[in-house]
Design an enzyme around this catalytic site. Structure first.
Site, PDB file in Angstrom:
ATOM      1  N   GLU A  70      42.130  48.151  30.031  1.00 41.50           N
ATOM      2  CA  GLU A  70      43.578  48.164  29.941  1.00 41.50           C
ATOM      3  C   GLU A  70      43.965  46.765  29.455  1.00 41.50           C
ATOM      4  O   GLU A  70      43.547  45.776  30.051  1.00 41.50           O
ATOM      5  CB  GLU A  70      44.141  48.423  31.348  1.00 41.50           C
ATOM      6  CG  GLU A  70      45.544  48.915  31.325  1.00 41.50           C
ATOM      7  CD  GLU A  70      46.106  49.139  32.733  1.00 41.50           C
ATOM      8  OE1 GLU A  70      45.333  49.317  33.690  1.00 41.50           O
ATOM      9  OE2 GLU A  70      47.334  49.105  32.835  1.00 41.50           O
ATOM     10  N   ARG A 109      30.085  48.959  41.215  1.00 41.12           N
ATOM     11  CA  ARG A 109      30.587  47.720  40.643  1.00 41.12           C
ATOM     12  C   ARG A 109      29.623  46.573  40.859  1.00 41.12           C
ATOM     13  O   ARG A 109      28.916  46.523  41.858  1.00 41.12           O
ATOM     14  CB  ARG A 109      31.881  47.315  41.351  1.00 41.12           C
ATOM     15  CG  ARG A 109      33.089  47.791  40.693  1.00 41.12           C
ATOM     16  CD  ARG A 109      34.334  47.372  41.423  1.00 41.12           C
ATOM     17  NE  ARG A 109      35.419  48.046  40.771  1.00 41.12           N
ATOM     18  CZ  ARG A 109      36.228  47.483  39.867  1.00 41.12           C
ATOM     19  NH1 ARG A 109      36.145  46.211  39.600  1.00 41.12           N
ATOM     20  NH2 ARG A 109      37.146  48.197  39.261  1.00 41.12           N
ATOM     21  N   LYS A 167      42.470  40.647  38.733  1.00 45.08           N
ATOM     22  CA  LYS A 167      43.273  40.050  37.657  1.00 45.08           C
ATOM     23  C   LYS A 167      44.488  39.314  38.216  1.00 45.08           C
ATOM     24  O   LYS A 167      44.828  38.228  37.763  1.00 45.08           O
ATOM     25  CB  LYS A 167      43.784  41.151  36.721  1.00 45.08           C
ATOM     26  CG  LYS A 167      42.767  41.603  35.687  1.00 45.08           C
ATOM     27  CD  LYS A 167      43.317  42.777  34.874  1.00 45.08           C
ATOM     28  CE  LYS A 167      42.195  43.482  34.124  1.00 45.08           C
ATOM     29  NZ  LYS A 167      42.505  44.856  33.781  1.00 45.08           N
TER      30      LYS A 167
HETATM   31  P1  ATP Z   1      39.980  44.543  37.580  1.00 42.58           P
HETATM   32  O1  ATP Z   1      40.912  45.238  38.514  1.00 42.58           O
HETATM   33  O2  ATP Z   1      38.780  43.962  38.254  1.00 42.58           O
HETATM   34  O3  ATP Z   1      40.646  43.564  36.686  1.00 42.58           O
HETATM   35  P2  ATP Z   1      39.993  47.011  36.164  1.00 42.58           P
HETATM   36  O4  ATP Z   1      39.045  48.097  36.496  1.00 42.58           O
HETATM   37  O5  ATP Z   1      41.386  47.191  36.618  1.00 42.58           O
HETATM   38  O6  ATP Z   1      39.364  45.633  36.631  1.00 42.58           O
HETATM   39  P3  ATP Z   1      40.004  47.752  33.405  1.00 42.58           P
HETATM   40  O7  ATP Z   1      40.576  47.057  32.239  1.00 42.58           O
HETATM   41  O8  ATP Z   1      40.570  49.051  33.806  1.00 42.58           O
HETATM   42  O9  ATP Z   1      40.087  46.734  34.610  1.00 42.58           O
HETATM   43  O10 ATP Z   1      38.419  47.844  33.297  1.00 42.58           O
HETATM   44  C1  ATP Z   1      37.713  48.237  32.157  1.00 42.58           C
HETATM   45  C2  ATP Z   1      36.380  48.740  32.585  1.00 42.58           C
HETATM   46  O11 ATP Z   1      35.623  47.719  33.232  1.00 42.58           O
HETATM   47  C3  ATP Z   1      36.498  49.888  33.570  1.00 42.58           C
HETATM   48  O12 ATP Z   1      35.644  50.924  33.141  1.00 42.58           O
HETATM   49  C4  ATP Z   1      36.053  49.287  34.869  1.00 42.58           C
HETATM   50  O13 ATP Z   1      35.503  50.241  35.709  1.00 42.58           O
HETATM   51  C5  ATP Z   1      35.035  48.239  34.412  1.00 42.58           C
HETATM   52  N1  ATP Z   1      34.854  47.193  35.406  1.00 42.58           N
HETATM   53  C6  ATP Z   1      35.794  46.367  35.895  1.00 42.58           C
HETATM   54  N2  ATP Z   1      35.288  45.567  36.848  1.00 42.58           N
HETATM   55  C7  ATP Z   1      33.968  45.883  36.965  1.00 42.58           C
HETATM   56  C8  ATP Z   1      32.883  45.418  37.785  1.00 42.58           C
HETATM   57  N3  ATP Z   1      33.063  44.459  38.686  1.00 42.58           N
HETATM   58  N4  ATP Z   1      31.660  45.976  37.626  1.00 42.58           N
HETATM   59  C9  ATP Z   1      31.476  46.926  36.708  1.00 42.58           C
HETATM   60  N5  ATP Z   1      32.446  47.421  35.910  1.00 42.58           N
HETATM   61  C10 ATP Z   1      33.686  46.915  36.027  1.00 42.58           C
HETATM   62 MG    MG Z   2      41.762  49.452  36.003  1.00 40.94          MG
END
Ligand code: ATP
Ligand code: MG
Length: 586
Positions: A54, A289, A299
């Site tokens: 995103e 994760r 974030k």
């Molecule tokens: P965050 O809340 O940690 O900023 P998010 O999942 O909200 O991360 P997105 O932009 O939706 O952020 O994430 C893009 C991809 O990265 C998603 O498929 C998510 O599952 C993956 N991702 C994010 N953090 C991790 C992690 N710690 N380990 C593995 N994959 C991850």
């Molecule tokens: Mg997300």
């Protein structure tokens, strides 16, 4: 196939390829509905994966894991990985983040251009299809417009122990639902006045199947579609459709989406049955994760670190963002190796930063040129220099290989003179037990130079050592016959004072003192490490001073360093310590 360590995702992909699950699947060269793909050729890609960020913030080390996993699996199995911006939420997304994400994925070494086709997609370009699919669900009796208040809807959902109760709007006719949906889209209703819900099962043990909302009203301007829409799809509705339009085969996501998988399958199954989506449909697989001890990746909280000035910016070398890691000096290969080493499992995993540091050393050990520098300088004066060499001005040429195992990288040359800079902790007036470096009466070798014997030191009024005094032991020059006749237990690194260039060194420790800085509702500010960064002045030899920004070096005995990509100037060097040496020889 691949010689990398196996994991459950690799096993699933290998099984699917062996069973030909996706054979005969058509891909029209761009995303689209069933008709679009039916007219296209058989997909040359054996699998399709995607990385779907995103664009609402900077990517961090957890995203790096997901990028390496998705692009890596595609590369290993003859597939293609799409970079897809999941930009369905109008309010939080910005072009700045889109650009930064593209730069970060490229920097990690991945490419979405395959055979001239750019597989870079925006979920917002599927809004038309998503609305059409919503109408098809309404027409099939599988969606309805609910006008209950948000609170009433929440109360009616029930909980783990009790079934939900039907909305009074649940049994509206198709015609009425169509009319109410048209009104939702018309712009006449305020935010929150109605939602479109899937009609599934209010008694499902999986609460996500109790008629989840799939569209909401939001009068907001979108960075790509402007004011065209005032209804926006919910993430859980949009994401499966995005995967299906792009003909993703393996939709890999993190564990928290496991409970959403039944809805994922429900939605795509019905849209395929209604003829809107091509089959076979994408399948969702969840992995745990990657979490790193002492590292916070939310974030919102990372933004607070920047906004409140606890760090210098998104690319501060202590930040776990990809830009922070890049500025710190970590290499793309080290991040890819870390991702590979941490595998893919069905539980969330916790590792130390040492996994990344180990990967970095492995990457740089064979590549990085060696050099000498002093980060905590103390003057060493060789008092018999003129007696041995005939003049205080004499310069003794010294040579060392640029890399101990790679002769093809050539030699580095520098000179030794009467005064040199050494590390302050290489001298002890009263040596602790087992100390083999400089102390009165002891001999050490100045690496690649001469053996010297310590005779004492000079101090200032408050007793601080201001210079160490020593005499040169003649005929001990490294590389000359007889150099080894004089045995010493210690060898120290140095830079000659007459040619040393002043350098700034930025030394980093972990940003937080706790392994889980924001666990259990703790304010992460209370566990900030006050000494996470120290900036010190030292010296490097002139060869080192002239390297370009982003050059990585192994400074002997000190660790791996990078010339800072922003502040370093040839002649005015600024180095970041990436990490120490695994077994510094001391
Ligand atoms: P965050 O809340 O940690 O900023 P998010 O999942 O909200 O991360 P997105 O932009 O939706 O952020 O994430 C893009 C991809 O990265 C998603 O498929 C998510 O599952 C993956 N991702 C994010 N953090 C991790 C992690 N710690 N380990 C593995 N994959 C991850
Ligand atoms: Mg997300």
């Amino acid at each position: 196939m691949s010689d990398k360590p196996t994991n459950f995702l690799r096993q699933i992909i290998e099984r699917d390829i062996a069973e030909g699950v996706n054979d005969g699947r058509r891909f029209a060269g761009s995303p689209g509905d069933a008709a679009h793909h039916a007219a296209g050729p058989i997909d040359a890609a054996k699998i399709r994966t995607r990385f779907p960020p995103e664009p609402n913030g900077y990517l961090h080390i957890g995203h790096a894991k997901s990028i390496c996993l998705n692009f890596g699996l595609a590369a290993d199995y003859g597939g293609i990985c799409h970079l897809r911006f999941d930009d369905t939420n109008p309010e939080k997304e910005e072009q700045e983040y889109v650009d930064a994400i593209i730069e970060a994925v490229r920097w990690l070494g991945f490419d979405w251009n395959v055979g001239g086709t750019d597989h870079l997609y925006y979920a917002s370009s599927y809004f038309d299809f998503m609305a059409r699919a919503a109408e098809a669900l309404i027409d099939d009796g599988l969606a309805y417009v609910d006008e209950q208040s948000a609170e009433a809807m929440r109360a009616a959902r029930g909980d783990f122990n009790s079934a939900g109760t039907d909305s009074p709007f649940r049994s509206r006719s198709v015609a009425e639902n169509r009319a109410r949906w048209a009104e939702m889209c018309s712009g006449r209703l305020p935010d929150g006045a109605a939602v479109l819900r899937a009609r599934i099962d209010m008694a499902s043990p999986n609460i996500n199947l109790r008629d989840p909302a799939i569209y909401r009203i939001k009068h907001a301007s979108h960075h790509a579609t402007g004011d065209r829409w005032c209804v926006y799809p919910m993430y859980t509705y949009a994401h499966p459709i995005e995967d299906a339009l792009e003909r993703i085969t393996h939709s890999i996501c993190t564990l928290e989406f496991e409970d959403q998988r039944p809805f994922y399958d429900w939605l795509l199954g019905h849209l395929a049955r209604l003829g809107l989506l091509a089959t076979p449909l994408p399948r969702q697989y969840e992995f745990g994760r990657l979490n790193i001890n002492g590292v916070m990746t939310s974030k919102r909280k990372l933004k607070a670190l920047v906004d409140e000035g606890h760090v210098s910016g998104w690319d501060d070398p202590r930040m776990p963002t990809i830009f922070g890691l890049r500025r710190r000096g970590y290499t793309p290969a080290s991040l890819r190796l870390m991702a590979e080493r941490t595998g893919a499992s069905k539980t969330n995993i916790w590792v130390d930063m040492s996994v990344l540091d180990g990967a970095l050393r492995e990457d740089l050990e064979s590549q990085a040129a060696r050099a000498m520098a002093v980060v905590d300088p103390l003057r060493l004066r060789l008092t018999n220099w003129a007696d041995v060499f005939g003049s205080v001005e004499h310069r003794e040429p010294c040579h060392a290989p640029a890399h101990p195992q790679r002769a093809e990288l050539g030699m580095r040359s520098f000179t030794l003179g009467r005064e040199v800079w050494i590390e302050r902790d290489d001298f002890a007036e009263v040596p602790p037990k087992g100390f083999f470096r400089l102390f009165p009466g002891n001999r050490v070798r100045l690496k690649y130079g001469l053996v010297v014997e310590c005779s004492g030191c000079q101090k200032d009024a408050s007793g601080n050592v201001t210079a160490v005094l020593a005499t040169v032991v003649p005929d001990t020059k490294s590389g000359t016959p007889g150099a080894d006749a004089v045995k010493v237990k210690g060898t120290i690194t140095w830079v000659a004072a007459h040619e040393a260039v002043a350098a700034e060194f930025r030394l980093f420790e972990r940003l937080f003192t706790a392994d889980q800085p924001d666990a259990d509702g703790r304010d992460f500010r209370s566990v900030l490490n006050p000494s996470s960064r120290s900036i010190v002045s030292g010296f490097v030899d002139p060869n080192v001073a002239s390297v370009g920004a982003d050059t990585r070096l192994q400074l002997e005995r000190l660790g791996y360093f990078v010339a800072d990509r922003i502040d370093h100037r040839p002649g005015q060097p600024v180095f970041n310590r990436i990490t120490g040496l695994k077994d510094g020889y001391k």
